[in-house]
Scaffold this motif. Structure first.
Motif, PDB file in Angstrom:
ATOM      1  N   PRO A 128       0.780  -1.230   0.000  1.00  0.00           N
ATOM      2  CA  PRO A 128       0.000   0.000   0.000  1.00  0.00           C
ATOM      3  C   PRO A 128       0.818   1.289   0.000  1.00  0.00           C
ATOM      4  CG  PRO A 128      -0.162  -1.093   2.123  1.00  0.00           C
ATOM      5  CD  PRO A 128       0.580  -2.011   1.206  1.00  0.00           C
ATOM      6  N   SER A 129       2.076   1.225   0.433  1.00  0.00           N
ATOM      7  CA  SER A 129       2.850   2.467   0.477  1.00  0.00           C
ATOM      8  C   SER A 129       4.256   2.259  -0.068  1.00  0.00           C
ATOM      9  CB  SER A 129       2.940   3.007   1.906  1.00  0.00           C
ATOM     10  OG  SER A 129       3.840   2.239   2.674  1.00  0.00           O
ATOM     11  N   GLU A 130       4.812   3.326  -0.590  1.00  0.00           N
ATOM     12  CA  GLU A 130       6.173   3.298  -1.112  1.00  0.00           C
ATOM     13  C   GLU A 130       7.161   2.976   0.011  1.00  0.00           C
ATOM     14  OE1 GLU A 130       9.301   6.276  -3.393  1.00  0.00           O
ATOM     15  OE2 GLU A 130       7.159   6.697  -3.494  1.00  0.00           O
ATOM     16  N   GLU A 131       6.907   3.511   1.193  1.00  0.00           N
ATOM     17  CA  GLU A 131       7.799   3.282   2.335  1.00  0.00           C
ATOM     18  C   GLU A 131       7.903   1.789   2.667  1.00  0.00           C
ATOM     19  OE1 GLU A 131       7.402   4.185   7.012  1.00  0.00           O
ATOM     20  OE2 GLU A 131       7.320   5.965   5.735  1.00  0.00           O
ATOM     21  N   GLU A 132       6.756   1.109   2.749  1.00  0.00           N
ATOM     22  CA  GLU A 132       6.765  -0.334   3.028  1.00  0.00           C
ATOM     23  C   GLU A 132       7.415  -1.106   1.883  1.00  0.00           C
ATOM     24  OE1 GLU A 132       2.939  -1.397   5.726  1.00  0.00           O
ATOM     25  OE2 GLU A 132       2.496  -0.630   3.712  1.00  0.00           O
ATOM     26  N   GLY A 133       7.118  -0.700   0.664  1.00  0.00           N
ATOM     27  CA  GLY A 133       7.690  -1.374  -0.495  1.00  0.00           C
ATOM     28  C   GLY A 133       9.203  -1.271  -0.545  1.00  0.00           C
ATOM     29  N   LYS A 134       9.717  -0.085  -0.305  1.00  0.00           N
ATOM     30  CA  LYS A 134      11.169   0.102  -0.331  1.00  0.00           C
ATOM     31  C   LYS A 134      11.849  -0.639   0.813  1.00  0.00           C
ATOM     32  CE  LYS A 134      11.425   4.168  -3.177  1.00  0.00           C
ATOM     33  NZ  LYS A 134      11.923   5.518  -3.373  1.00  0.00           N
ATOM     34  N   ALA A 135      11.186  -0.722   1.958  1.00  0.00           N
ATOM     35  CA  ALA A 135      11.737  -1.494   3.078  1.00  0.00           C
ATOM     36  C   ALA A 135      11.800  -2.982   2.726  1.00  0.00           C
ATOM     37  CB  ALA A 135      10.890  -1.280   4.336  1.00  0.00           C
ATOM     38  N   ALA A 136      10.764  -3.489   2.063  1.00  0.00           N
ATOM     39  CA  ALA A 136      10.752  -4.895   1.646  1.00  0.00           C
ATOM     40  C   ALA A 136      11.835  -5.163   0.605  1.00  0.00           C
ATOM     41  CB  ALA A 136       9.377  -5.263   1.094  1.00  0.00           C
ATOM     42  N   ILE A 137      12.006  -4.241  -0.343  1.00  0.00           N
ATOM     43  CA  ILE A 137      13.049  -4.398  -1.363  1.00  0.00           C
ATOM     44  C   ILE A 137      14.422  -4.466  -0.697  1.00  0.00           C
ATOM     45  CG2 ILE A 137      14.252  -3.212  -3.250  1.00  0.00           C
ATOM     46  CD1 ILE A 137      11.441  -2.183  -4.139  1.00  0.00           C
ATOM     47  N   ALA A 138      14.680  -3.536   0.221  1.00  0.00           N
ATOM     48  CA  ALA A 138      15.978  -3.498   0.906  1.00  0.00           C
ATOM     49  C   ALA A 138      16.229  -4.781   1.696  1.00  0.00           C
ATOM     50  CB  ALA A 138      16.049  -2.284   1.827  1.00  0.00           C
ATOM     51  N   ALA A 139      15.173  -5.323   2.309  1.00  0.00           N
ATOM     52  CA  ALA A 139      15.333  -6.518   3.139  1.00  0.00           C
ATOM     53  C   ALA A 139      15.449  -7.802   2.329  1.00  0.00           C
ATOM     54  CB  ALA A 139      14.142  -6.625   4.098  1.00  0.00           C
ATOM     55  N   LEU A 140      14.798  -7.877   1.167  1.00  0.00           N
ATOM     56  CA  LEU A 140      14.691  -9.151   0.452  1.00  0.00           C
ATOM     57  C   LEU A 140      15.581  -9.288  -0.783  1.00  0.00           C
ATOM     58  CD1 LEU A 140      10.838  -9.625   0.769  1.00  0.00           C
ATOM     59  CD2 LEU A 140      12.633 -10.853   2.015  1.00  0.00           C
ATOM     60  N   ASN A 141      15.997  -8.187  -1.399  1.00  0.00           N
ATOM     61  CA  ASN A 141      16.809  -8.291  -2.613  1.00  0.00           C
ATOM     62  C   ASN A 141      18.134  -8.989  -2.299  1.00  0.00           C
ATOM     63  OD1 ASN A 141      17.425  -7.875  -5.367  1.00  0.00           O
ATOM     64  ND2 ASN A 141      18.697  -6.125  -4.814  1.00  0.00           N
ATOM     65  N   GLY A 142      18.438 -10.025  -3.068  1.00  0.00           N
ATOM     66  CA  GLY A 142      19.679 -10.771  -2.894  1.00  0.00           C
ATOM     67  C   GLY A 142      19.610 -11.892  -1.871  1.00  0.00           C
ATOM     68  N   THR A 143      18.452 -12.060  -1.222  1.00  0.00           N
ATOM     69  CA  THR A 143      18.308 -13.143  -0.254  1.00  0.00           C
ATOM     70  C   THR A 143      18.008 -14.456  -0.975  1.00  0.00           C
ATOM     71  OG1 THR A 143      15.948 -12.709   0.101  1.00  0.00           O
ATOM     72  CG2 THR A 143      17.519 -11.577   1.566  1.00  0.00           C
ATOM     73  N   GLN A 144      18.101 -15.550  -0.247  1.00  0.00           N
ATOM     74  CA  GLN A 144      17.863 -16.884  -0.802  1.00  0.00           C
ATOM     75  C   GLN A 144      16.475 -17.380  -0.414  1.00  0.00           C
ATOM     76  OE1 GLN A 144      20.312 -19.273  -2.305  1.00  0.00           O
ATOM     77  NE2 GLN A 144      21.373 -17.375  -2.798  1.00  0.00           N
ATOM     78  N   LEU A 145      15.809 -18.026  -1.346  1.00  0.00           N
ATOM     79  CA  LEU A 145      14.555 -18.714  -1.090  1.00  0.00           C
ATOM     80  C   LEU A 145      14.661 -20.087  -1.733  1.00  0.00           C
ATOM     81  CD1 LEU A 145      11.664 -18.664   0.060  1.00  0.00           C
ATOM     82  CD2 LEU A 145      10.895 -17.753  -2.131  1.00  0.00           C
ATOM     83  N   ASP A 146      14.680 -21.112  -0.912  1.00  0.00           N
ATOM     84  CA  ASP A 146      14.813 -22.500  -1.391  1.00  0.00           C
ATOM     85  C   ASP A 146      15.985 -22.657  -2.356  1.00  0.00           C
ATOM     86  OD1 ASP A 146      12.626 -23.189   0.164  1.00  0.00           O
ATOM     87  OD2 ASP A 146      11.203 -23.002  -1.488  1.00  0.00           O
ATOM     88  N   GLY A 147      17.123 -22.039  -2.014  1.00  0.00           N
ATOM     89  CA  GLY A 147      18.335 -22.197  -2.803  1.00  0.00           C
ATOM     90  C   GLY A 147      18.457 -21.283  -4.009  1.00  0.00           C
ATOM     91  N   ARG A 148      17.497 -20.414  -4.230  1.00  0.00           N
ATOM     92  CA  ARG A 148      17.566 -19.485  -5.363  1.00  0.00           C
ATOM     93  C   ARG A 148      17.687 -18.060  -4.838  1.00  0.00           C
ATOM     94  NH1 ARG A 148      14.042 -20.709 -10.468  1.00  0.00           N
ATOM     95  NH2 ARG A 148      15.518 -19.134 -11.134  1.00  0.00           N
ATOM     96  N   THR A 149      18.496 -17.254  -5.517  1.00  0.00           N
ATOM     97  CA  THR A 149      18.690 -15.867  -5.122  1.00  0.00           C
ATOM     98  C   THR A 149      17.592 -15.004  -5.726  1.00  0.00           C
ATOM     99  OG1 THR A 149      21.073 -16.208  -5.027  1.00  0.00           O
ATOM    100  CG2 THR A 149      20.306 -13.937  -5.151  1.00  0.00           C
ATOM    101  N   LEU A 150      16.931 -14.243  -4.869  1.00  0.00           N
ATOM    102  CA  LEU A 150      15.837 -13.386  -5.317  1.00  0.00           C
ATOM    103  C   LEU A 150      16.356 -12.046  -5.826  1.00  0.00           C
ATOM    104  CD1 LEU A 150      13.234 -13.892  -2.444  1.00  0.00           C
ATOM    105  CD2 LEU A 150      13.347 -15.063  -4.646  1.00  0.00           C
ATOM    106  N   THR A 151      15.744 -11.577  -6.894  1.00  0.00           N
ATOM    107  CA  THR A 151      15.947 -10.218  -7.390  1.00  0.00           C
ATOM    108  C   THR A 151      14.657  -9.475  -7.080  1.00  0.00           C
ATOM    109  OG1 THR A 151      17.366 -10.985  -9.170  1.00  0.00           O
ATOM    110  CG2 THR A 151      16.370  -8.803  -9.424  1.00  0.00           C
ATOM    111  N   VAL A 152      14.765  -8.459  -6.232  1.00  0.00           N
ATOM    112  CA  VAL A 152      13.576  -7.725  -5.789  1.00  0.00           C
ATOM    113  C   VAL A 152      13.820  -6.241  -6.030  1.00  0.00           C
ATOM    114  CG1 VAL A 152      12.020  -7.282  -3.853  1.00  0.00           C
ATOM    115  CG2 VAL A 152      13.201  -9.475  -3.995  1.00  0.00           C
TER     116      VAL A 152
END
Length: 103
Positions: free
Chosen positions: A52-76
């Motif tokens: 719903p907000s840019e602030e939440e979206g940017k926080a999620a991008i910062a937290a999740l980009n480059g992380t692993q999910l079931d052995g695959r690297t996420l691009t967020v």
């Protein structure tokens, strides 16, 4: 206006519920959609999340980009507007007649 996020590198068995659960840890999620092949129905390995907000979206991008999910690297990252595709289809510019051997 919702903040739309692109998520690439998803493991193919990932469900939309799992994608929502991943993002809800970082804010409210309006929707989560995994893109599937129109012929097979199988995941294409990417999707979109709306927050719903840019602030939440940017926080999620910062937290999740480059992380692993079931052995695959996420691009967020923030989703870009969809580019216009040429329309038509048709017959590829060939006339209404057959091949080169028409007489």
């Amino acid at each position: 206006m919702p903040f739309k996020i692109y998520v690439g590198g998803l493991p193919y068995p990932t469900t939309e519920t799992e994608l929502t659960d991943l993002f809800v840890q970082h804010g409210n999620v309006d929707s989560a959609k995994i893109i599937t092949d129109k012929y097979t129905g199988r995941s294409r390995g990417f999707g979109f999340v709306e927050m719903p907000s840019e602030e939440e979206g940017k926080a999620a991008i910062a937290a999740l980009n480059g992380t692993q999910l079931d052995g695959r690297t996420l691009t967020v990252n923030q989703a870009r507007p969809q580019e216009a595709r040429p329309g038509g289809g048709g017959r590829g510019g060939f006339g209404g007649r057959g091949g080169r051997h028409d007489r």
